[in-house]
Each structure stands twice: as structure tokens, then as C-alpha cells.
Design a protein around this motif. Structure first.
Motif, mmCIF file in Angstrom:
data_model
loop_
_atom_site.group_PDB
_atom_site.id
_atom_site.type_symbol
_atom_site.label_atom_id
_atom_site.label_comp_id
_atom_site.label_asym_id
_atom_site.label_seq_id
_atom_site.Cartn_x
_atom_site.Cartn_y
_atom_site.Cartn_z
ATOM 1 N N MET A 107 -9.950 -14.263 -1.483
ATOM 2 C CA MET A 107 -9.800 -14.399 -2.932
ATOM 3 C C MET A 107 -9.429 -13.057 -3.569
ATOM 4 S SD MET A 107 -12.737 -15.554 -5.647
ATOM 5 C CE MET A 107 -13.142 -17.066 -4.778
ATOM 6 N N TYR A 108 -10.136 -12.007 -3.142
ATOM 7 C CA TYR A 108 -9.870 -10.656 -3.653
ATOM 8 C C TYR A 108 -8.459 -10.200 -3.278
ATOM 9 C CZ TYR A 108 -10.228 -5.581 -4.163
ATOM 10 O OH TYR A 108 -9.995 -4.270 -4.509
ATOM 11 N N ALA A 109 -8.083 -10.417 -2.016
ATOM 12 C CA ALA A 109 -6.762 -9.994 -1.534
ATOM 13 C C ALA A 109 -5.634 -10.720 -2.267
ATOM 14 C CB ALA A 109 -6.657 -10.222 -0.029
ATOM 15 N N ILE A 110 -5.826 -12.023 -2.537
ATOM 16 C CA ILE A 110 -4.811 -12.791 -3.272
ATOM 17 C C ILE A 110 -4.555 -12.153 -4.629
ATOM 18 C CG2 ILE A 110 -4.376 -14.983 -4.493
ATOM 19 C CD1 ILE A 110 -5.852 -16.405 -2.154
ATOM 20 N N HIS A 111 -5.633 -11.851 -5.354
ATOM 21 C CA HIS A 111 -5.493 -11.261 -6.695
ATOM 22 C C HIS A 111 -4.890 -9.855 -6.631
ATOM 23 C CE1 HIS A 111 -8.111 -14.600 -7.857
ATOM 24 N NE2 HIS A 111 -7.722 -14.381 -9.095
ATOM 25 N N CYS A 112 -5.292 -9.079 -5.617
ATOM 26 C CA CYS A 112 -4.744 -7.717 -5.452
ATOM 27 C C CYS A 112 -3.244 -7.746 -5.213
ATOM 28 C CB CYS A 112 -5.419 -7.009 -4.273
ATOM 29 S SG CYS A 112 -6.921 -6.154 -4.710
ATOM 30 N N PHE A 113 -2.817 -8.546 -4.247
ATOM 31 C CA PHE A 113 -1.396 -8.604 -3.886
ATOM 32 C C PHE A 113 -0.546 -9.197 -5.013
ATOM 33 C CE2 PHE A 113 -2.877 -8.340 0.657
ATOM 34 C CZ PHE A 113 -2.231 -7.148 0.942
ATOM 35 N N MET A 114 -1.092 -10.219 -5.702
ATOM 36 C CA MET A 114 -0.360 -10.804 -6.825
ATOM 37 C C MET A 114 -0.171 -9.771 -7.935
ATOM 38 S SD MET A 114 0.501 -14.001 -6.331
ATOM 39 C CE MET A 114 0.627 -14.717 -7.948
ATOM 40 N N ILE A 120 4.898 -3.873 -9.212
ATOM 41 C CA ILE A 120 6.127 -3.331 -8.630
ATOM 42 C C ILE A 120 7.350 -3.861 -9.379
ATOM 43 C CG2 ILE A 120 7.573 -3.207 -6.543
ATOM 44 C CD1 ILE A 120 5.042 -1.428 -6.513
ATOM 45 N N PHE A 121 7.283 -5.114 -9.843
ATOM 46 C CA PHE A 121 8.374 -5.654 -10.674
ATOM 47 C C PHE A 121 8.544 -4.818 -11.944
ATOM 48 C CE2 PHE A 121 7.975 -10.169 -8.781
ATOM 49 C CZ PHE A 121 9.051 -9.943 -7.935
ATOM 50 N N VAL A 122 7.423 -4.372 -12.523
ATOM 51 C CA VAL A 122 7.469 -3.515 -13.719
ATOM 52 C C VAL A 122 8.153 -2.189 -13.381
ATOM 53 C CG1 VAL A 122 6.089 -2.194 -15.377
ATOM 54 C CG2 VAL A 122 5.425 -4.527 -14.799
ATOM 55 N N LEU A 153 -0.846 4.358 -9.202
ATOM 56 C CA LEU A 153 -1.405 3.807 -10.447
ATOM 57 C C LEU A 153 -1.546 2.293 -10.362
ATOM 58 C CD1 LEU A 153 -2.250 4.295 -13.438
ATOM 59 C CD2 LEU A 153 0.141 3.905 -14.057
ATOM 60 N N MET A 154 -0.494 1.628 -9.868
ATOM 61 C CA MET A 154 -0.528 0.166 -9.735
ATOM 62 C C MET A 154 -1.577 -0.277 -8.709
ATOM 63 S SD MET A 154 1.335 -1.277 -11.881
ATOM 64 C CE MET A 154 2.522 -0.756 -13.108
ATOM 65 N N ALA A 155 -1.673 0.472 -7.612
ATOM 66 C CA ALA A 155 -2.658 0.146 -6.568
ATOM 67 C C ALA A 155 -4.082 0.269 -7.115
ATOM 68 C CB ALA A 155 -2.470 1.061 -5.361
ATOM 69 N N THR A 159 -6.591 -2.931 -7.508
ATOM 70 C CA THR A 159 -7.782 -2.972 -6.642
ATOM 71 C C THR A 159 -9.069 -2.927 -7.454
ATOM 72 O OG1 THR A 159 -7.600 -0.570 -6.317
ATOM 73 C CG2 THR A 159 -6.679 -1.984 -4.590
ATOM 74 N N LEU A 160 -9.041 -2.219 -8.587
ATOM 75 C CA LEU A 160 -10.261 -2.068 -9.393
ATOM 76 C C LEU A 160 -10.485 -3.246 -10.341
ATOM 77 C CD1 LEU A 160 -10.100 1.759 -10.251
ATOM 78 C CD2 LEU A 160 -11.506 0.635 -8.512
ATOM 79 N N THR A 161 -9.424 -3.689 -11.018
ATOM 80 C CA THR A 161 -9.605 -4.761 -12.015
ATOM 81 C C THR A 161 -9.897 -6.116 -11.386
ATOM 82 O OG1 THR A 161 -7.211 -5.145 -12.108
ATOM 83 C CG2 THR A 161 -8.141 -3.661 -13.762
#
Length: 315
Positions: A107-114, A120-122, A153-155, A159-161
Motif C-alpha cells: 500500500m505504501y509503495a503504491i502511493h510512493c510510486f504514484m 517526475i511529470f511536473v 525533493l520529489m522523493a 516518501t514522507l507524505t
């Protein structure tokens, strides 16, 4: 272990594992979906690894735009690999059981990668904005240092939010039902099984979606509006065509990604008579962009296309 009906103290009784049932409504023939999904996963891995090899080998591609493409390739492989092995295990070997810790990690990984994909699109939209609207300042603004800082910054942001998502889900009490009508551990799918109130989970999920994804969409939209405005002022039709061609491929993929995110949010929040739809979209959201991204960029980008031809010719 399941709670005895007569026991009121639900905090002492937790299910020991979840059962991922797969695609709702089509359990009897869902194994036939394994072939297209496996091919899609294989395509995603092969295409993204190829992109990384080409960017690494070709000195002409050692530029910020291609570095972002390389980072996107890594994120795409992570996005697909996080869910596909388990989905294929469910469809091929009926391996439906998943422990609670494994489920919350997924669940955590799904949200992180999404979130990382969105981030990265930004970065790519900003890169294209500076390249087209402020070409003279591009070498000074979009440097290797900028790529590193933006990626870190994105990572950190993602990962935190996203930490509260699995933490809040793990705090719920799962005392009776443990069958999830899904192929993966989605936050709302898992917490819908809890015996206590999950309002905080739903609120944080919406807050995360609208703040992170919402701000990303706003920045991307603004970048492309400014790009379009700048392109329309170009005197050279060839230059305008090239700029629009590059941005169109980016925009199509971005539009698909966010459209699916919005549709999933709506289908989860409303009473849906076809539960298969959000589940299928959820799976496709994690597999189609990783498979399509490298192909679209390779086909639309001349330098990358030449790199692919050269690699295949030498191979």
C-alpha cells in the motif's frame, strides 16, 4: 484468527492475513487475464531497461531531459513490479493470501510510486517550459544539479507524505472479514474491511490526492498553457511543429495518468454497481503507463529513436 461474535473487545482479535480475491465478478475466468497482464509487465520491464541502457550509452543523451526520462523509467519499473508479481501469483497459482505487514508495505509503495510518477511529470513539464519559453536561459537553469535536487525533493515529498496511509490503515481493527475484492492492497479496499471507523483514512486519502496530485496537475497545466502560448508566437512553422510534437506526446501520457486517477477516486467514493471497473482501472493505472511511456518517448523523440535503432543494429 477471527473474533467470536459474542466478544465485544475487538482490539484483541485481528485477522492474521488478508485474502486478495482478484477481479470481482469474474473469479471463474480471471486467470485468462494473466496473459495480457504478463505481456504488459514484460513489455514495461523490457522497454524501460532499454531506455536506461540507451541513455547510459549515448553521450548525446546525457542531458537533463533524458535524465528525467531515465528516472521515470526506474519509477515505472517500480510501479509495475510492486503489484504485478502478486497479481500473477493470484491468477496462476491461486496464491491469494497476503500478510498484514506485506499488504501495508505494498500500500505504501503504491502511493510512493504514484506520487513519484506525478512528480517526475511536473519536472518534465518544467524542463519543457524552460526549453521552449526561455531557451537562452535553459543551460543555466536546467542543470544536472537541478535534476538531482528536483528528484531528491520529489522523493522526500512522496516518501514522507505517504507514511500516514499505511500507518492509519494498520491502526484499524480487522476482526471478521478478511477477503478483499481486489488484486492489490488499495487503501480504501483494505480499510473497508475494518470493524471500526475509517473516516480518518478516507479524509487523508482525499487530502493527499487533492494536495499532491492537485498541485502537480495545476503546475503541469500552467506549464503547457505557457508553452502553447509561446509556440503560437514562433515565426518558424518547423520550430513550432517540433515543439508541439514533443509536448503532445508528454501531454497525452500525462492526461491518461491523471484521468485514471480521477476516475478511480470517483468510483471509490460513489456507490458503484460494477466493482470490476475501479479494480481493473487500478491495475491498468500501474501497468499501462510503465509500458507506454518509454515507447511513446522513443517514437516521438528523434535522438532517442536514433539511439534505439543504433542499439538494435549493434545487437
Amino acid at each position: 484468527m477471527f473474533q467470536h461474535p459474542g466478544d465485544s473487545n475487538i482490539s484483541k482479535f485481528q485477522v492474521s492475513e488478508f485474502i486478495l480475491m482478484g477481479f470481482p465478478g469474474i473469479h471463474t475466468w480471471q486467470h485468462w487475464l494473466s496473459l495480457p497482464l504478463a505481456l504488459l509487465y514484460l513489455l514495461a520491464l523490457t522497454a524501460n531497461i532499454l531506455i536506461l541502457i540507451i541513455i547510459n550509452q549515448e553521450a548525446t543523451l546525457h542531458q537533463p531531459m533524458y535524465y528525467f526520462l531515465g528516472i521515470l523509467a526506474v519509477v515505472d519499473m517500480g510501479l509495475a513490479t510492486n503489484i504485478m508479481p502478486k497479481i500473477l501469483a493470484i491468477l496462476w497459482f491461486n496464491a491469494k493470501a497476503i500478510s498484514l505487514p506485506e499488504c501495508f508495505v505494498q500500500m505504501y509503495a503504491i502511493h510512493c510510486f504514484m506520487g513519484m510518477e506525478s512528480g517526475i511529470f511536473v519536472c518534465m513539464a518544467i524542463d519543457r517550459y524552460v526549453a521552449i519559453c526561455k531557451p537562452l536561459h535553459y543551460p543555466a537553469i536546467i542543470t544536472e544539479s537541478f535534476v538531482v535536487k528536483a528528484t531528491v525533493l520529489m522523493a522526500l515529498r512522496n516518501t514522507l507524505t505517504t507514511i500516514p496511509v499505511p500507518v492509519l490503515a494498520a491502526q484499524r481493527h480487522y476482526c471478521s472479514q478478511n477477503q478483499i475484492e481486489h488484486c492489490l492492497c488499495s487503501n480504501l479496499g483494505v480499510t473497508s474491511l475494518s470493524c471500526d471507523d475509517r473516516t480518518i483514512n478516507s479524509i487523508y486519502q482525499l487530502l493527499l490526492a487533492w494536495t499532491l496530485m492537485g498541485s502537480d496537475v495545476a503546475l503541469i497545466f500552467l506549464s503547457y498553457v505557457l508553452i502553447l502560448h509561446s509556440v503560437l508566437k514562433l515565426n518558424s512553422a518547423e520550430a513550432a511543429s517540433k515543439a508541439l510534437s514533443t509536448c503532445a506526446s508528454h501531454f497525452i501520457l500525462i492526461l491518461f495518468f491523471y484521468t485514471v486517477v480521477i476516475v478511480i477516486s470517483i468510483t471509490h467514493s460513489e456507490a458503484i454497481t460494477l466493482p470490476l471497473v475501479p479494480v481493473l482501472l487500478n491495475v491498468l493505472e500501474n501497468t499501462i503507463p510503465p509500458a507506454l511511456n518509454p515507447m511513446v518517448y522513443a517514437l516521438k523523440n528523434k535522438e532517442l529513436r536514433q539511439g534505439v535503432y543504433k542499439f538494435l543494429k549493434e545487437g
